[in-house]
Design a protein around this motif. Structure first.
Motif, PDB file in Angstrom:
ATOM      1  N   THR A   1      41.001  91.181  -1.835  1.00  0.00           N
ATOM      2  CA  THR A   1      41.392  89.943  -2.503  1.00  0.00           C
ATOM      3  C   THR A   1      42.814  89.503  -2.194  1.00  0.00           C
ATOM      4  OG1 THR A   1      41.982  91.251  -4.457  1.00  0.00           O
ATOM      5  CG2 THR A   1      39.776  90.245  -4.411  1.00  0.00           C
ATOM      6  N   ARG A   2      43.647  90.398  -1.631  1.00  0.00           N
ATOM      7  CA  ARG A   2      45.033  90.047  -1.312  1.00  0.00           C
ATOM      8  C   ARG A   2      45.164  89.571   0.131  1.00  0.00           C
ATOM      9  NH1 ARG A   2      48.566  95.020  -3.979  1.00  0.00           N
ATOM     10  NH2 ARG A   2      48.307  94.424  -6.183  1.00  0.00           N
ATOM     11  N   TYR A   3      46.195  88.765   0.372  1.00  0.00           N
ATOM     12  CA  TYR A   3      46.417  88.137   1.670  1.00  0.00           C
ATOM     13  C   TYR A   3      46.598  89.168   2.781  1.00  0.00           C
ATOM     14  CZ  TYR A   3      48.703  85.095   5.151  1.00  0.00           C
ATOM     15  OH  TYR A   3      49.049  84.428   6.297  1.00  0.00           O
ATOM     16  N   GLU A   4      47.496  90.110   2.602  1.00  0.00           N
ATOM     17  CA  GLU A   4      47.777  91.070   3.675  1.00  0.00           C
ATOM     18  C   GLU A   4      46.578  91.964   3.955  1.00  0.00           C
ATOM     19  OE1 GLU A   4      50.098  91.179   5.829  1.00  0.00           O
ATOM     20  OE2 GLU A   4      51.224  89.523   4.927  1.00  0.00           O
ATOM     21  N   ASP A   5      45.870  92.385   2.922  1.00  0.00           N
ATOM     22  CA  ASP A   5      44.669  93.184   3.129  1.00  0.00           C
ATOM     23  C   ASP A   5      43.601  92.376   3.866  1.00  0.00           C
ATOM     24  OD1 ASP A   5      45.843  95.315   1.829  1.00  0.00           O
ATOM     25  OD2 ASP A   5      44.935  94.848  -0.111  1.00  0.00           O
ATOM     26  N   ALA A   6      43.481  91.111   3.502  1.00  0.00           N
ATOM     27  CA  ALA A   6      42.500  90.250   4.166  1.00  0.00           C
ATOM     28  C   ALA A   6      42.809  90.127   5.660  1.00  0.00           C
ATOM     29  CB  ALA A   6      42.487  88.868   3.508  1.00  0.00           C
ATOM     30  N   ARG A   7      44.066  89.895   5.992  1.00  0.00           N
ATOM     31  CA  ARG A   7      44.448  89.790   7.405  1.00  0.00           C
ATOM     32  C   ARG A   7      44.155  91.091   8.150  1.00  0.00           C
ATOM     33  NH1 ARG A   7      48.013  86.065   9.567  1.00  0.00           N
ATOM     34  NH2 ARG A   7      49.027  87.732  10.735  1.00  0.00           N
ATOM     35  N   THR A   8      44.369  92.217   7.499  1.00  0.00           N
ATOM     36  CA  THR A   8      44.099  93.500   8.142  1.00  0.00           C
ATOM     37  C   THR A   8      42.615  93.636   8.463  1.00  0.00           C
ATOM     38  OG1 THR A   8      45.956  94.592   7.054  1.00  0.00           O
ATOM     39  CG2 THR A   8      44.192  96.003   7.866  1.00  0.00           C
ATOM     40  N   VAL A   9      41.767  93.368   7.495  1.00  0.00           N
ATOM     41  CA  VAL A   9      40.324  93.520   7.719  1.00  0.00           C
ATOM     42  C   VAL A   9      39.829  92.554   8.791  1.00  0.00           C
ATOM     43  CG1 VAL A   9      38.046  93.355   6.642  1.00  0.00           C
ATOM     44  CG2 VAL A   9      39.959  94.341   5.366  1.00  0.00           C
ATOM     45  N   LEU A  10      40.329  91.333   8.783  1.00  0.00           N
ATOM     46  CA  LEU A  10      39.870  90.330   9.741  1.00  0.00           C
ATOM     47  C   LEU A  10      40.417  90.559  11.144  1.00  0.00           C
ATOM     48  CD1 LEU A  10      40.207  87.101   7.567  1.00  0.00           C
ATOM     49  CD2 LEU A  10      38.131  88.387   8.067  1.00  0.00           C
ATOM     50  N   GLY A  11      41.582  91.188  11.253  1.00  0.00           N
ATOM     51  CA  GLY A  11      42.226  91.291  12.549  1.00  0.00           C
ATOM     52  C   GLY A  11      42.312  92.671  13.155  1.00  0.00           C
ATOM     53  N   ASP A  12      42.086  93.715  12.380  1.00  0.00           N
ATOM     54  CA  ASP A  12      42.255  95.086  12.856  1.00  0.00           C
ATOM     55  C   ASP A  12      40.967  95.575  13.516  1.00  0.00           C
ATOM     56  OD1 ASP A  12      42.512  97.959  13.005  1.00  0.00           O
ATOM     57  OD2 ASP A  12      44.078  97.856  11.476  1.00  0.00           O
ATOM     58  N   PRO A  13      41.037  96.058  14.769  1.00  0.00           N
ATOM     59  CA  PRO A  13      39.817  96.518  15.458  1.00  0.00           C
ATOM     60  C   PRO A  13      39.152  97.717  14.804  1.00  0.00           C
ATOM     61  CG  PRO A  13      41.789  97.064  16.730  1.00  0.00           C
ATOM     62  CD  PRO A  13      42.227  96.142  15.628  1.00  0.00           C
ATOM     63  N   ARG A  14      39.818  98.349  13.829  1.00  0.00           N
ATOM     64  CA  ARG A  14      39.165  99.438  13.104  1.00  0.00           C
ATOM     65  C   ARG A  14      38.064  98.920  12.179  1.00  0.00           C
ATOM     66  NH1 ARG A  14      44.130 102.331  10.301  1.00  0.00           N
ATOM     67  NH2 ARG A  14      44.663 100.114  10.025  1.00  0.00           N
ATOM     68  N   PHE A  15      37.990  97.604  11.999  1.00  0.00           N
ATOM     69  CA  PHE A  15      36.925  97.004  11.207  1.00  0.00           C
ATOM     70  C   PHE A  15      36.008  96.208  12.133  1.00  0.00           C
ATOM     71  CE2 PHE A  15      40.313  97.729   8.149  1.00  0.00           C
ATOM     72  CZ  PHE A  15      39.621  98.318   7.100  1.00  0.00           C
ATOM     73  N   SER A  16      34.744  96.541  12.111  1.00  0.00           N
ATOM     74  CA  SER A  16      33.787  96.031  13.092  1.00  0.00           C
ATOM     75  C   SER A  16      32.766  95.084  12.474  1.00  0.00           C
ATOM     76  CB  SER A  16      33.040  97.215  13.729  1.00  0.00           C
ATOM     77  OG  SER A  16      31.917  96.776  14.462  1.00  0.00           O
ATOM     78  N   ARG A  17      32.464  94.003  13.200  1.00  0.00           N
ATOM     79  CA  ARG A  17      31.343  93.144  12.836  1.00  0.00           C
ATOM     80  C   ARG A  17      30.055  93.639  13.493  1.00  0.00           C
ATOM     81  NH1 ARG A  17      29.243  90.758   9.366  1.00  0.00           N
ATOM     82  NH2 ARG A  17      28.178  89.253  10.673  1.00  0.00           N
ATOM     83  N   ALA A  18      30.159  94.123  14.714  1.00  0.00           N
ATOM     84  CA  ALA A  18      28.955  94.557  15.430  1.00  0.00           C
ATOM     85  C   ALA A  18      28.240  95.694  14.719  1.00  0.00           C
ATOM     86  CB  ALA A  18      29.321  94.972  16.852  1.00  0.00           C
ATOM     87  N   ALA A  19      28.960  96.463  13.921  1.00  0.00           N
ATOM     88  CA  ALA A  19      28.359  97.610  13.230  1.00  0.00           C
ATOM     89  C   ALA A  19      27.320  97.200  12.194  1.00  0.00           C
ATOM     90  CB  ALA A  19      29.454  98.445  12.561  1.00  0.00           C
ATOM     91  N   VAL A  20      27.268  95.908  11.856  1.00  0.00           N
ATOM     92  CA  VAL A  20      26.289  95.486  10.847  1.00  0.00           C
ATOM     93  C   VAL A  20      24.861  95.789  11.280  1.00  0.00           C
ATOM     94  CG1 VAL A  20      27.796  93.679   9.946  1.00  0.00           C
ATOM     95  CG2 VAL A  20      26.151  93.111  11.742  1.00  0.00           C
TER      96      VAL A  20
END
Length: 397
Positions: free
Chosen positions: A47-66
């Motif tokens: 819910t916070r801005y910096e956490d949101a940017r991390t999840v959206l921009g950090d390669p440690r979080f994957s969309r393909a894994a869905v």
């Protein structure tokens, strides 16, 4: 997997543009919290801005894994095709094929034509006299005409586009079978246009995709169909929804509206502030999966756990935006997340910005005394929040 109790999600009401006050509470007390959507597994909600940017921009979080998980979602059926279910390098490969059509320079070349379309729509509204339906008479036909011309899709089929767009963003409006039927109809329609361009190439984006497929082997036939379909829907849905949303906010803030009328040069900044201020989505979507254990928002997100990002909440984060609940066309500060962030930052952001700028400037200039002229009917059962019908009146000549 965390055993913390998951809250039912999404929080927001379907009508109106208010952001549920629970978001502010979570930002202050539990910035990463457990939520459960109507379908799929539980997830963390950032819910916070910096956490949101991390999840959206950090390669440690994957969309393909869905594709390997029961993705948290609002609709019964899970869809795992298209750009939104990819990571680099496949995501990069497909995105590059169409990115050149949406560069700032290319989009600026479309501005005069967009202005011509907007002028024509408002002229017809004025000729018919108030009230007019802002959605049907302006907000829908403007971006649909632009994206149809860019892609090479007949504008005459626009009623079908609207039906298909509702299927793309349906949560409860349509049944799973109806959604599937509408989406397959759209894919068949786009496949037919692709065959037409093979026989008769034109100066449009579909022809460019056909060339990339047939002469350069840079994407598969299915990828081409899904990509063109996604561009058709995304290329008008957000703008068509945000035009009445933006007008609604402006009319609720007459001093800000007056500032734009007095100084139209403020309109680009106003569009950015409106993108920050208006929480378009009914909730968060498009979960990312942690590829490894990640420290985020004071908790450990374990590898394989899903994280959702509320951009609406992040854009109201007190730590990023002073007085975030205040709409201010003069606001300066960090970039909003209205178009996302990272690899999946909205491909058509520059096009949407230009269309929204043209739309607001034209309405404010050519409809003096513009105001809501009757009850606003809001969409329901969709992933986006926006008026379905918005009567508009003005000082007729």
């Amino acid at each position: 997997m965390s055993t913390t109790r998951a809250r039912t999600y999404p929080f927001n009401a379907g009508e109106g543009l208010d952001l549920d006050p629970l978001y502010a509470q979570l930002r202050a007390e539990e910035p990463l919290s457990r939520v459960q959507l109507p379908h799929g597994e539980p997830a963390w909600l950032a819910t916070r801005y910096e956490d949101a940017r991390t999840v959206l921009g950090d390669p440690r979080f994957s969309r393909a894994a869905v594709v390997h998980h029961d993705e948290p979602r609002t609709r019964p059926k899970q869809r795992n095709d298209g750009l939104l279910a990819m990571d680099p390098p496949d995501h990069t490969r497909l995105r590059r094929l169409v990115a050149k059509a949406f560069t700032a320079r290319r989009v600026e070349r479309l501005r005069p034509r967009t202005q011509e379309i907007a002028d024509g729509l408002v002229s017809r509204m004025r000729a018919a006299g108030p009230p007019a339906d802002l959605v049907e008479d302006f907000a829908l036909p403007l971006p649909i005409t632009v994206i149809c011309e860019l892609l090479g899709v007949p504008f005459a089929d626009r009623d079908d586009f609207r039906t298909w767009s509702d299927a793309f963003v349906s949560t409860t409006l349509l049944t799973a079978a109806q959604v599937e039927d509408h989406m397959e109809r759209m894919f068949d329609y786009i496949a037919g246009l692709i065959q037409q361009r093979r026989a008769e190439p034109a100066d449009d984006l579909i022809s460019g995709l056909v060339e990339a497929r047939d002469q350069q082997d840079r994407l598969t036939e299915r990828e081409m169909v899904v990509l063109a379909s996604g561009i058709l829907v995304a290329g008008h849905e957000t703008t068509a929804s945000q035009i009445p949303n933006f007008v609604h906010v402006l009319l609720d803030n007459p001093e800000q509206c007056a500032a734009l009328r007095a100084d139209p040069a403020l309109i680009p900044a106003a569009v950015e502030e409106l993108m920050r201020f208006v929480p378009l989505g009914a909730g968060a979507g498009q979960a990312r999966y942690a590829a490894e254990d990640v420290q985020l928002g004071g908790v450990t997100v374990r590898a394989g756990e899903a994280v959702l990002v509320s951009t609406g909440s992040a854009n109201r984060d007190e730590q990023a935006f002073p007085e975030p609940e205040r709409f201010d066309v003069h606001r300066e500060g960090p970039s909003h997340l209205g178009f996302g962030h990272g690899p999946h930052h909205c491909l058509g952001a520059q096009l949407a910005r230009m269309e929204l700028q043209v739309a607001l400037a034209t309405l404010l200039d050519q409809l003096p005394g513009m105001r809501v002229g009757g009850p606003v009917e809001w969409k329901s059962g969709l992933a986006v929040r926006s008026p379905r019908r918005m009567p508009l009146t003005w000082q007729a000549a």
